[in-house]
Scaffold this active site. Structure first.
Site, PDB file in Angstrom:
ATOM      1  N   HIS A 187      -9.187   7.081  -2.950  1.00 49.61           N
ATOM      2  CA  HIS A 187     -10.128   5.963  -2.927  1.00 49.61           C
ATOM      3  C   HIS A 187     -10.852   5.976  -1.590  1.00 49.61           C
ATOM      4  O   HIS A 187     -10.226   6.017  -0.538  1.00 49.61           O
ATOM      5  CB  HIS A 187      -9.399   4.622  -3.098  1.00 49.61           C
ATOM      6  CG  HIS A 187      -8.971   4.365  -4.513  1.00 49.61           C
ATOM      7  ND1 HIS A 187      -8.510   3.154  -4.957  1.00 49.61           N
ATOM      8  CD2 HIS A 187      -8.971   5.184  -5.603  1.00 49.61           C
ATOM      9  CE1 HIS A 187      -8.230   3.233  -6.251  1.00 49.61           C
ATOM     10  NE2 HIS A 187      -8.485   4.452  -6.659  1.00 49.61           N
ATOM     11  N   PRO A 203       2.097  -8.258   1.730  1.00 49.94           N
ATOM     12  CA  PRO A 203       1.552  -7.089   1.021  1.00 49.94           C
ATOM     13  C   PRO A 203       0.034  -6.893   1.097  1.00 49.94           C
ATOM     14  O   PRO A 203      -0.463  -5.852   0.681  1.00 49.94           O
ATOM     15  CB  PRO A 203       1.980  -7.326  -0.436  1.00 49.94           C
ATOM     16  CG  PRO A 203       2.204  -8.793  -0.540  1.00 49.94           C
ATOM     17  CD  PRO A 203       2.644  -9.263   0.812  1.00 49.94           C
TER      18      PRO A 203
HETATM   19  C1  PHB Z   1      -0.565  -2.346  -5.428  1.00 48.77           C
HETATM   20  O1  PHB Z   1      -1.250  -1.513  -6.056  1.00 48.77           O
HETATM   21  O2  PHB Z   1       0.540  -2.698  -5.836  1.00 48.77           O
HETATM   22  C2  PHB Z   1      -1.117  -2.902  -4.161  1.00 48.77           C
HETATM   23  C3  PHB Z   1      -2.310  -2.402  -3.658  1.00 48.77           C
HETATM   24  C4  PHB Z   1      -2.833  -2.944  -2.497  1.00 48.77           C
HETATM   25  C5  PHB Z   1      -2.161  -3.973  -1.845  1.00 48.77           C
HETATM   26  C6  PHB Z   1      -0.954  -4.447  -2.332  1.00 48.77           C
HETATM   27  C7  PHB Z   1      -0.435  -3.917  -3.492  1.00 48.77           C
HETATM   28  O3  PHB Z   1      -2.707  -4.517  -0.723  1.00 48.77           O
END
Ligand code: PHB
Length: 394
Positions: A75, A293
């Site tokens: 990406h 996250p």
């Molecule tokens: C995920 O694909 O699980 C994911 C992607 C980006 C993030 C957090 C989780 O910032």
């Protein structure tokens, strides 16, 4: 009681523990990986899905996984979506970098296969794991299925045992830094095609949402929710209603729908314990620090810790000088704090706080407008998201 000896006992057989075991094997240092969880449990626990470019390089250059380049997806940007319009942050243009969509579970499977191929000593599903005498002659004890006790003597013990680390408590005189957030993420796995070529981080007055991906027909999505939310009380319709609202707008974007396959609520906090070492015990990854996250830094930080630690351990064993272990904590923490800031910044820029005022909301929109409207603002985000260089000292 049976006793085994190894150079490095690694407590925790997730991606961090396995990568360390692999890098040590390449450097001719033997290790044993010990985990209370089963292989099945780790392989079926969903975690984030984005690898920084240096994480990919580490996996491929060390011979741990080429599959990321085949099954992963590169990406070259993300969309920041606010006020109903998406704005692309172009990683190539702003940081000459990219990242890869490749789920953590696949990283685990690749590393496990790699260590199994090389006859690595991997012990899963153990009971009552404990570490002892970390200052002088460290050893790990555990019980197996029939209740018998085993002991593993080692020169070094590494705690790679995740956010509920048992090893963490053995670091003497540690300082712990915490930040709680008054919200969580509701995460779903859905049977649908991708809605967009790249990830969408959406800010809406009802709260944040993230549209991520897994495969051609399974997608990963999240939306901000209350930390006490019970996912079992949410119908598919209610979930889609939330996601649709938060992604709504006037630029023609449409969310692809499908059955909700899995749902869960993810905890949200920032945590750092310093130092990451006490005597012959060293902590890597979530055992020493946790990030929220937003920005997907958790796994990447763990892999970066392991990279530094493998280098320090190799030097310690080849020179028989264990004083070099003192370099690990500061070197690893320099990156950890950068990532703490980045994850905190992405989180606060995109989420709704419970007592948000109209002023806060306008300020938040102005921050997003500044980031997408400025080359330096976009470059700052692109550099942090794709990861700061791991070569050389931080
Ligand atoms: C995920 O694909 O699980 C994911 C992607 C980006 C993030 C957090 C989780 O910032």
């Amino acid at each position: 009681m049976t006793t085994t000896r190894t150079q490095v006992a690694i407590v925790g057989g997730g991606p961090a523990g396995l990568l360390l075991s692999h890098l040590l094997h390449v450097a001719d240092i033997d290790s044993i990986v010990l985990d209370t969880r089963t292989h099945h449990r780790i392989a079926t626990t969903h975690r984030a899905g984005i690898l920084e470019q240096d994480s990919v390089r580490l996996l491929t250059d060390s011979g741990a996984s080429d599959r990321v380049l085949v099954d992963g997806h590169e990406h070259e940007g993300i969309d920041l979506r606010f006020d109903g319009v998406s704005h692309r942050i172009d990683f190539r243009r702003h940081a000459d970098a990219s990242c890869w969509l490749y789920p953590q579970t696949d990283v685990f499977l690749d590393l496990h296969a790699c260590r199994t191929r090389d006859d690595g000593d991997l012990r899963y599903g153990l009971g009552d794991t404990d570490i002892h005498d970390v200052d002088d002659h460290p050893y790990v004890t555990y019980t197996d299925d029939d209740g018998s006790v085993h002991r593993v003597d080692a020169d070094i013990v590494v705690g790679a045992d995740g956010s509920r680390s048992m090893c963490r408590a053995s670091v003497r005189g540690a300082t712990q830094y915490f930040r709680e957030y008054p919200f969580a993420w509701f995460g779903v796995m859905v049977a649908a095609p991708p809605s967009a070529p790249e990830l969408i981080y959406a800010r809406h007055r009802d709260g944040f949402a993230l549209i991520s991906q897994r495969t051609a027909d399974v997608q990963r999505m999240y939306f901000q929710c209350d930390a006490a939310e019970d996912p079992s009380t949410w119908s598919d319709d209610r979930i889609w209603e939330q996601l649709r609202t938060r992604l709504s707008g006037h630029d023609g974007f449409e969310l692809e729908h499908g059955a909700v396959l899995e749902k869960s609520v993810l905890p949200f906090r920032s945590f750092v314990q310093t130092p990451l070492r006490s005597g012959r015990l060293l902590l890597v990854g979530d055992a020493g620090h946790t990030v929220p996250p937003t920005g997907a830094k958790g796994l990447n930080l763990a892999l970066a810790d392991v990279r530094v630690l493998a280098e320090v351990l190799e030097r310690a064993f080849t020179t028989a000088d264990f004083d070099v272990l003192s370099q690990y904590s500061d070197r690893a923490l320099a990156r950890v704090w950068k990532a703490q800031h980045f994850s905190y910044w992405m989180t606060t820029m995109l989420h709704r706080l419970p007592d948000t005022s109209d002023f806060d909301e306008q300020r938040q929109l102005a921050e997003l407008t500044s980031i997408v409207g400025s080359d330096s603002g976009s470059a700052y985000l692109a550099e942090g998201y794709t990861g700061w260089p791991t070569t050389g000292r931080p």
